[in-house]
Design an enzyme around this catalytic site. Structure first.
Site, PDB file in Angstrom:
ATOM      1  N   GLY A 164       0.824  -1.203   0.000  1.00 52.54           N
ATOM      2  CA  GLY A 164       0.000   0.000   0.000  1.00 52.54           C
ATOM      3  C   GLY A 164       0.857   1.253   0.000  1.00 52.54           C
ATOM      4  CB  ILE A 213       2.869   2.995   4.672  1.00 56.01           C
ATOM      5  CG1 ILE A 213       1.859   4.035   5.161  1.00 56.01           C
ATOM      6  CG2 ILE A 213       4.089   2.997   5.590  1.00 56.01           C
ATOM      7  CD1 ILE A 213       1.281   3.741   6.541  1.00 56.01           C
ATOM      8  NE  ARG A 220      -2.847  -8.150   1.464  1.00 50.62           N
ATOM      9  CZ  ARG A 220      -3.191  -7.013   2.049  1.00 50.62           C
ATOM     10  NH1 ARG A 220      -3.096  -6.894   3.362  1.00 50.62           N
ATOM     11  NH2 ARG A 220      -3.606  -5.991   1.346  1.00 50.62           N
ATOM     12  CB  THR A 235       6.643   1.316  11.281  1.00 52.38           C
ATOM     13  OG1 THR A 235       6.548   0.989   9.873  1.00 52.38           O
ATOM     14  CG2 THR A 235       8.088   1.650  11.610  1.00 52.38           C
ATOM     15  NE  ARG A 292      -2.250  -1.124  14.577  1.00 53.06           N
ATOM     16  CZ  ARG A 292      -1.924   0.092  14.164  1.00 53.06           C
ATOM     17  NH1 ARG A 292      -0.648   0.396  13.944  1.00 53.06           N
ATOM     18  NH2 ARG A 292      -2.854   1.011  13.968  1.00 53.06           N
ATOM     19  CD  GLU A 297       1.605  -0.027  20.354  1.00 57.97           C
ATOM     20  OE1 GLU A 297       1.296   1.182  20.253  1.00 57.97           O
ATOM     21  OE2 GLU A 297       2.433  -0.595  19.620  1.00 57.97           O
ATOM     22  CG  HIS A 303       2.675   3.517  17.988  1.00 56.15           C
ATOM     23  ND1 HIS A 303       1.889   2.401  18.084  1.00 56.15           N
ATOM     24  CD2 HIS A 303       2.430   4.017  16.741  1.00 56.15           C
ATOM     25  CE1 HIS A 303       1.194   2.231  16.963  1.00 56.15           C
ATOM     26  NE2 HIS A 303       1.511   3.212  16.139  1.00 56.15           N
ATOM     27  N   GLY A 354       5.372   6.640  14.768  1.00 57.03           N
ATOM     28  CA  GLY A 354       5.247   6.619  13.316  1.00 57.03           C
ATOM     29  C   GLY A 354       4.642   7.865  12.703  1.00 57.03           C
TER      30      GLY A 354
END
Length: 308
Positions: free
Chosen positions: A152, A154, A174, A234, A236, A265, A283, A285
């Protein structure tokens, strides 16, 4: 006046206050606090953070609810199907944090491979004795394969950064369709997961946490990486078996790990605190002022549309 918008936190910038002025009343209350629980039955919109899971029981307790907004891209902490069944809009913040997240992945990659945290700690310790030929050596990146889980926006943004370092980006296939990904600076092949892992000197995670990806990088998968491979996450925390990764770090099988996300987290697997060759971030990002303001604006615009 009853609460129409119930938010667990202020947001960066003026968007939330403006939304509250348009649809009074806005109430700020910590997640699961007595104040939050008391306001929930009358709320028409919720604003939550990615570490604050909403359940179907919460939906039952909020009969007036029209929308849930999360200050994140990921929605794995929300009962999306139950919301859809009840006509409750789910609003998130895709698109606006692409570059910020890709940048932090790049920062982690450079920090791990060039041992930035160790070097900074050495200087601050007062024990640095000056330059030495073998001091804090790390692997070069140019000419090596960068495997990317997630094609995607990112993932593609990170591919452009890896390409600029002289790496060869490759993506996980995928859907099993093969082909290539045009990532803006070139084209990169899609490979089945085993083929991608076996080639990847660097593996960077940029896919959502879903039933398909949860636990995907288990011990058997991680052992398919080349000796000394570096993992950057970065995305999950639940995608990777953290204990398996720590075992492989301790044995020297993995060259390093850079994390901005963790399973469960903000609770942290205590083994990370002693794990070698790791860089651990809280976290960060999307943590630029511009990105967080844009996220707030996108979120509040979506809630305004849902509230009418």
């Amino acid at each position: 006046m009853s609460t129409r918008i119930l938010s667990t936190s202020p947001l960066v910038g003026p968007a939330l206050a403006e939304l509250g002025a348009r649809f009074p009343e806005l109430r700020l209350a910590s997640f699961r606090s007595p104040e939050w629980n008391a306001a929930l039955p009358g709320a028409e919109a919720l604003v939550v953070m990615l570490s604050e899971p909403i359940t179907e029981a919460d939906l039952d307790a909020a009969p007036k609810l029209k929308a849930i907004g999360t200050y994140s891209v990921g929605v794995n902490h929300l009962p999306v199907k139950a919301c859809q069944a009840r006509g409750i809009a789910v609003v998130n913040t895709p698109g606006v944090l692409t570059d910020a997240t890709a940048d932090i992945a790049l920062a982690l990659l450079m920090a791990v491979t060039r041992r930035v945290a160790e070097g900074e700690a050495l200087v601050r310790s007062g024990q640095w004795q000056g330059w030495a030929p073998d001091q804090l050596l790390g692997p070069a990146l140019a000419g090596k394969v960068c495997g990317i889980l997630g094609s995607g926006p990112i993932g593609q943004a990170f591919a452009r950064r890896a390409w600029a370092l002289g790496m060869t980006p490759m993506f996980w296939d995928r859907e099993g369709h093969g082909g290539v990904v045009a990532f803006g600076a070139g084209k990169a092949p899609r490979l089945p997961l085993p083929g991608l892992l076996s080639r990847s000197a660097v593996l960077s995670l940029h896919c959502p946490l879903t039933d398909q990806t949860r636990g995907m990088l288990d011990r058997a998968a991680l052992e398919q990486l080349p000796q000394g491979a570096v993992i950057i996450n970065t995305a999950r925390g639940g995608i990777m078996d953290e204990n398996a990764a720590i075992d492989l770090l301790e044995s020297g099988r993995l060259g390093g790990v850079g994390l901005d996300v963790y399973e469960g987290e903000p609770r942290l697997n205590p083994r990370w605190l002693q794990a070698p060759r790791t860089v651990l971030l809280p976290h960060l990002g999307s943590a630029t002022t511009e990105t967080r303001e844009a996220m707030a604006r996108l979120l509040c615009d979506g809630l305004a549309s849902a509230l009418g």
